[in-house]
Design a protein around this motif. Structure first.
Motif, PDB file in Angstrom:
ATOM      1  N   TRP A   1      52.038 -18.258  86.779  1.00  0.00           N
ATOM      2  CA  TRP A   1      52.526 -17.195  87.641  1.00  0.00           C
ATOM      3  C   TRP A   1      54.049 -17.238  87.669  1.00  0.00           C
ATOM      4  O   TRP A   1      54.738 -16.236  87.538  1.00  0.00           O
ATOM      5  CB  TRP A   1      51.948 -17.438  89.032  1.00  0.00           C
ATOM      6  CG  TRP A   1      52.346 -16.456  90.056  1.00  0.00           C
ATOM      7  CD1 TRP A   1      52.615 -15.120  89.870  1.00  0.00           C
ATOM      8  CD2 TRP A   1      52.498 -16.722  91.431  1.00  0.00           C
ATOM      9  NE1 TRP A   1      52.920 -14.550  91.067  1.00  0.00           N
ATOM     10  CE2 TRP A   1      52.859 -15.500  92.036  1.00  0.00           C
ATOM     11  CE3 TRP A   1      52.360 -17.860  92.223  1.00  0.00           C
ATOM     12  CZ2 TRP A   1      53.083 -15.396  93.398  1.00  0.00           C
ATOM     13  CZ3 TRP A   1      52.578 -17.740  93.568  1.00  0.00           C
ATOM     14  CH2 TRP A   1      52.932 -16.532  94.152  1.00  0.00           C
TER      15      TRP A   1
ATOM     16  N   ALA B   1      48.584 -18.492  97.966  1.00  0.00           N
ATOM     17  CA  ALA B   1      50.014 -18.552  97.682  1.00  0.00           C
ATOM     18  C   ALA B   1      50.639 -17.195  97.896  1.00  0.00           C
ATOM     19  O   ALA B   1      49.963 -16.167  97.862  1.00  0.00           O
ATOM     20  CB  ALA B   1      50.261 -19.022  96.248  1.00  0.00           C
ATOM     21  N   GLN B   2      51.906 -17.233  98.148  1.00  0.00           N
ATOM     22  CA  GLN B   2      52.607 -16.014  98.493  1.00  0.00           C
ATOM     23  C   GLN B   2      53.969 -16.040  97.819  1.00  0.00           C
ATOM     24  O   GLN B   2      54.569 -17.098  97.673  1.00  0.00           O
ATOM     25  CB  GLN B   2      52.783 -15.982 100.015  1.00  0.00           C
ATOM     26  CG  GLN B   2      53.203 -14.656 100.592  1.00  0.00           C
ATOM     27  CD  GLN B   2      53.329 -14.779 102.095  1.00  0.00           C
ATOM     28  OE1 GLN B   2      54.040 -15.651 102.566  1.00  0.00           O
ATOM     29  NE2 GLN B   2      52.612 -13.931 102.823  1.00  0.00           N
ATOM     30  N   MET B   3      54.423 -14.895  97.406  1.00  0.00           N
ATOM     31  CA  MET B   3      55.717 -14.843  96.751  1.00  0.00           C
ATOM     32  C   MET B   3      56.532 -13.696  97.317  1.00  0.00           C
ATOM     33  O   MET B   3      55.994 -12.632  97.613  1.00  0.00           O
ATOM     34  CB  MET B   3      55.531 -14.642  95.254  1.00  0.00           C
ATOM     35  CG  MET B   3      56.843 -14.479  94.514  1.00  0.00           C
ATOM     36  SD  MET B   3      56.620 -14.342  92.737  1.00  0.00           S
ATOM     37  CE  MET B   3      55.850 -12.739  92.657  1.00  0.00           C
ATOM     38  N   GLU B   4      57.791 -13.934  97.482  1.00  0.00           N
ATOM     39  CA  GLU B   4      58.695 -12.868  97.894  1.00  0.00           C
ATOM     40  C   GLU B   4      59.906 -12.888  96.996  1.00  0.00           C
ATOM     41  O   GLU B   4      60.419 -13.956  96.644  1.00  0.00           O
ATOM     42  CB  GLU B   4      59.135 -13.043  99.352  1.00  0.00           C
ATOM     43  CG  GLU B   4      58.072 -12.660 100.355  1.00  0.00           C
ATOM     44  CD  GLU B   4      58.577 -12.758 101.784  1.00  0.00           C
ATOM     45  OE1 GLU B   4      57.764 -12.545 102.693  1.00  0.00           O
ATOM     46  OE2 GLU B   4      59.775 -13.065 101.974  1.00  0.00           O
ATOM     47  N   ILE B   5      60.348 -11.713  96.623  1.00  0.00           N
ATOM     48  CA  ILE B   5      61.536 -11.600  95.782  1.00  0.00           C
ATOM     49  C   ILE B   5      62.511 -10.663  96.471  1.00  0.00           C
ATOM     50  O   ILE B   5      62.127  -9.568  96.891  1.00  0.00           O
ATOM     51  CB  ILE B   5      61.188 -11.032  94.391  1.00  0.00           C
ATOM     52  CG1 ILE B   5      60.144 -11.903  93.700  1.00  0.00           C
ATOM     53  CG2 ILE B   5      62.441 -10.905  93.537  1.00  0.00           C
ATOM     54  CD1 ILE B   5      59.736 -11.391  92.329  1.00  0.00           C
ATOM     55  N   PHE B   6      63.728 -11.113  96.607  1.00  0.00           N
ATOM     56  CA  PHE B   6      64.736 -10.227  97.172  1.00  0.00           C
ATOM     57  C   PHE B   6      66.092 -10.563  96.573  1.00  0.00           C
ATOM     58  O   PHE B   6      66.246 -11.543  95.828  1.00  0.00           O
ATOM     59  CB  PHE B   6      64.760 -10.329  98.708  1.00  0.00           C
ATOM     60  CG  PHE B   6      64.963 -11.710  99.243  1.00  0.00           C
ATOM     61  CD1 PHE B   6      66.242 -12.202  99.482  1.00  0.00           C
ATOM     62  CD2 PHE B   6      63.867 -12.524  99.515  1.00  0.00           C
ATOM     63  CE1 PHE B   6      66.425 -13.484  99.973  1.00  0.00           C
ATOM     64  CE2 PHE B   6      64.044 -13.805 100.009  1.00  0.00           C
ATOM     65  CZ  PHE B   6      65.318 -14.287 100.245  1.00  0.00           C
TER      66      PHE B   6
ATOM     67  N   TYR C   1      60.231  -7.581  97.616  1.00  0.00           N
ATOM     68  CA  TYR C   1      58.943  -7.507  96.947  1.00  0.00           C
ATOM     69  C   TYR C   1      58.120  -8.706  97.370  1.00  0.00           C
ATOM     70  O   TYR C   1      58.617  -9.831  97.387  1.00  0.00           O
ATOM     71  CB  TYR C   1      59.104  -7.507  95.425  1.00  0.00           C
ATOM     72  CG  TYR C   1      57.776  -7.530  94.730  1.00  0.00           C
ATOM     73  CD1 TYR C   1      57.054  -6.363  94.565  1.00  0.00           C
ATOM     74  CD2 TYR C   1      57.216  -8.723  94.302  1.00  0.00           C
ATOM     75  CE1 TYR C   1      55.809  -6.380  93.967  1.00  0.00           C
ATOM     76  CE2 TYR C   1      55.978  -8.748  93.714  1.00  0.00           C
ATOM     77  CZ  TYR C   1      55.281  -7.570  93.553  1.00  0.00           C
ATOM     78  OH  TYR C   1      54.035  -7.595  92.986  1.00  0.00           O
ATOM     79  N   SER C   2      56.877  -8.479  97.726  1.00  0.00           N
ATOM     80  CA  SER C   2      56.040  -9.616  98.093  1.00  0.00           C
ATOM     81  C   SER C   2      54.651  -9.470  97.506  1.00  0.00           C
ATOM     82  O   SER C   2      54.159  -8.365  97.272  1.00  0.00           O
ATOM     83  CB  SER C   2      55.944  -9.745  99.615  1.00  0.00           C
ATOM     84  OG  SER C   2      55.084  -8.774 100.128  1.00  0.00           O
ATOM     85  N   MET C   3      54.032 -10.594  97.258  1.00  0.00           N
ATOM     86  CA  MET C   3      52.726 -10.592  96.624  1.00  0.00           C
ATOM     87  C   MET C   3      51.948 -11.801  97.111  1.00  0.00           C
ATOM     88  O   MET C   3      52.497 -12.879  97.276  1.00  0.00           O
ATOM     89  CB  MET C   3      52.894 -10.649  95.109  1.00  0.00           C
ATOM     90  CG  MET C   3      51.593 -10.655  94.356  1.00  0.00           C
ATOM     91  SD  MET C   3      51.853 -10.452  92.587  1.00  0.00           S
ATOM     92  CE  MET C   3      52.075 -12.156  92.142  1.00  0.00           C
ATOM     93  N   ASP C   4      50.672 -11.608  97.342  1.00  0.00           N
ATOM     94  CA  ASP C   4      49.794 -12.697  97.746  1.00  0.00           C
ATOM     95  C   ASP C   4      48.831 -12.998  96.618  1.00  0.00           C
ATOM     96  O   ASP C   4      48.385 -12.099  95.922  1.00  0.00           O
ATOM     97  CB  ASP C   4      48.982 -12.325  98.983  1.00  0.00           C
ATOM     98  CG  ASP C   4      49.868 -12.043 100.176  1.00  0.00           C
ATOM     99  OD1 ASP C   4      50.947 -12.665 100.237  1.00  0.00           O
ATOM    100  OD2 ASP C   4      49.499 -11.203 101.000  1.00  0.00           O
ATOM    101  N   MET C   5      48.504 -14.262  96.480  1.00  0.00           N
ATOM    102  CA  MET C   5      47.486 -14.610  95.495  1.00  0.00           C
ATOM    103  C   MET C   5      46.467 -15.534  96.131  1.00  0.00           C
ATOM    104  O   MET C   5      46.805 -16.453  96.848  1.00  0.00           O
ATOM    105  CB  MET C   5      48.118 -15.295  94.294  1.00  0.00           C
ATOM    106  CG  MET C   5      49.066 -14.397  93.556  1.00  0.00           C
ATOM    107  SD  MET C   5      49.419 -15.037  91.919  1.00  0.00           S
ATOM    108  CE  MET C   5      48.118 -14.283  90.981  1.00  0.00           C
TER     109      MET C   5
END
Lengths: 251, 251
Positions: free
Chosen positions: A94, A185-190, B239-243
Motif C-alpha cells: 500500500w 488502517a487509515q491514511m491521510e494525505i495533505f 485525502y483520506s482512505m480506510d483499509m
DNA sequence: CGTTCTTATTTGTCCGTATAAATGGATTAA
DNA sequence: TTAATCCATTTATACGGACAAATAAGAACG
C-alpha cells in the motif's frame, strides 16, 4: 474428431441460480422479500435439496441474499453490487515505496503527545509514544525521499533493535516480534509547508511545499498502536493507486 | 437463568477445516503438495464426504488450496493471504468530497495535448480533449477548495449541458448520457508549487504549496476517456482512505 | 395488555449413495 | 521415440434421508 464445441451444459444448480438471478433482477422478489424456501424450490425445479442449496450459495456469494435459520433467504440486492476495489496483499504494498528504499534512523526516544501531536496522531493528549525519526533514501548520495516519524506504543520500542529495522516496515516488524496484527488502517494525505525541523536534512528550504502522509495502524479492539508521518519535498514522491471494477473481489 | 455461556461448539466441518489449516501452517503439507483426498479425510476423521467437502470449501475460500478434478487439493499457500481492501460503491465515493461541494464552471473548450499536458494526462501528444475548468466550492463566500480541470474526449463534450453538471461527477454524467462505463481508474497525488494560473482564483500566492490529485478513468479496451486534475491550496483538502483487513472482501 | 411458553417453519449440519468429468500415468501402437 | 489409447484416481454433481438450531407466530397465562 469434433473440435470440442464446448456444449457448455450448465450444471443443474448453476442453471437454477441463473434463473433465480434473473427473477430477482426483474423484480419478482423485491429487496426485503423472501425467496421461496428450499422445499418450495425443490418442488418447483424437481430437484434435491443439495442442488437447491448449491444454487442459493451462489446467490449468497454474489451478495444478492442472506440466509437465516428459521426465516429464509432474504433478498438484499437485485443486482450484484458493483464495486471498485483496491486491494493489496500487505500494507507495505500500500505504501508504494519500492524495495530499493530504506530508512536511516536519525534518533529515537520516548515522547508524550501534546495537544498538537495528539491531533495529528488522532490519539488522546498525554499518551506516551516511542518515536523513531529517520530519513528515507534510495541511496546515500541522492537527495532523500522524505522524513519519517514513526510513533509506536512504548511496549513495542524493541523494534529498533531488529536487524532488518531500516528495511522492513515497522508494523510488520511489530507483527513478527510481538504478534500485534493490523486489523484496520487509515491514511491521510495533505500538503503543508516544509517544517524547519526537517528542511535541512531533506535539502530544501523551510516553508517549501511538502506532501505529508499520515498512516495509522489499528489492532484488535481498535487499539491504535502505530502512526507514521512521512513528509516529502516537492517532486520526490507521488502517491498512486489503481482501482478495478469488479463484482467480487478475489484473492 | 444462565447467561448464555456460548459453548461455541464448532460444527464438525469447521473443526476439520481448522485442524487442516493448522497442519498446513505448520508445514505438514508444503505449497505445491496435495492434501489428503476426500476419501482419506473421510476415513481419518470418521466422517462423511459432505462434511469433508464443506471443510475443504473453507480452505478454498481462504485461498489456501485449489481443487481440481482428477488431481486433488493443491496447497497454494500456507497462510491465508491477508488482504487489505479499500472498496467503494462508486468512484464518486472514492473522491472524498462531501455532497455539499459543487463546481463553478469558469470556462470550457477544446484543447490539444502538448508535450507537458500529455505527460500529465498520460496520453499521446497531439490528442484532442475537451477541457472544462471550474472552481470547487462549499459555498460562494468561503475560500474555494480547489481548481478542477476536467479533460474528456471530444465526443463527450455534451456533458457540460447537463442540468446537474456542476454537482454530479462528470464520469457519472458521461455514463448516463453516453453509456461509457469506467472499468479501471487510477489516481496520483503529489505536491507542487501553486501554478500562477490558478493562484488568484484560489486566493493564495503563486508558488505556495499545492496538493494536486490526478484521476484517470478508463473504459473498455483500456481507453482513457476522462482525466481530472484538481489542485488544492494548503489546508483546504485532505485525502483520506480506510483499509480493512479481510480474508474475503465482502460487500 | 403484556409475558411466557409452545409449535410449526426454515435453514444448518451430517450421514449414505451414485454417476459424471477431468486428470495423470501406464499401456499400446505407429 | 512419439503419439494415441486405456484406466485408476479424484473431485464435481446429484439424489436420498435425518436431526439440530434459530426464528416467528400463535397459544396460554398472569
Amino acid at each position: 474428431m469434433s473440435d470440442k464445441p464446448r456444449e457448455r451444459k450448465l450444471s443443474r444448480y448453476r442453471d437454477i441460480a441463473t434463473r433465480l438471478q434473473k427473477e430477482i433482477r426483474l423484480g419478482k422478489y423485491p429487496v426485503g422479500d423472501l425467496l421461496p424456501t428450499e422445499t418450495e424450490l425443490m418442488a418447483h425445479y424437481s430437484t434435491s435439496r443439495q442442488t437447491v442449496r448449491e444454487a442459493l450459495r451462489i446467490l449468497m456469494d454474489q451478495g444478492l441474499i442472506v440466509r437465516r435459520v428459521g426465516l429464509g433467504s432474504v433478498i438484499i440486492a437485485t443486482e450484484p453490487p458493483v464495486l471498485f476495489t483496491h486491494s493489496v496483499k500487505s500494507l507495505s504494498e500500500w505504501l508504494r515505496y519500492s524495495n530499493e528504499t530504506y530508512r536511516d534512523v536519525v534518533r529515537s526516544g520516548e515522547i508524550v503527545a501534546d495537544r498538537d501531536l495528539a491531533a495529528l496522531l488522532k490519539c488522546e493528549p498525554g499518551k506516551q509514544w516511542f518515536l523513531i525519526e529517520s530519513i528515507r533514501r534510495v541511496d546515500q548520495f541522492a537527495a532523500p525521499l522524505g522524513w519519517t516519524e514513526i510513533y509506536v506504543l512504548r511496549k513495542f520500542a524493541g523494534v529498533v533493535k531488529r536487524s532488518d529495522h531500516g528495511r522492513a516496515p515497522v508494523h510488520e516488524q511489530i507483527a513478527k516480534m510481538f504478534g500485534q496484527t493490523t486489523e484496520y488502517a487509515q491514511m491521510e494525505i495533505f500538503v503543508r509547508k516544509m517544517p524547519a525541523a526537517f528542511a535541512k536534512a531533506l535539502q530544501v528550504e523551510a516553508g517549501s511545499p511538502a506532501l505529508t502522509v499520515v498512516r495509522r495502524y489499528y489492532g484488535l479492539k481498535e487499539e491504535l498502536f502505530e502512526v507514521t508521518v512521512t513528509t516529502h519535498p516537492e517532486g520526490r514522491y507521488t502517491y498512486s493507486m489503481d482501482m478495478q471494477r469488479s463484482l467480487r473481489p478475489r484473492v
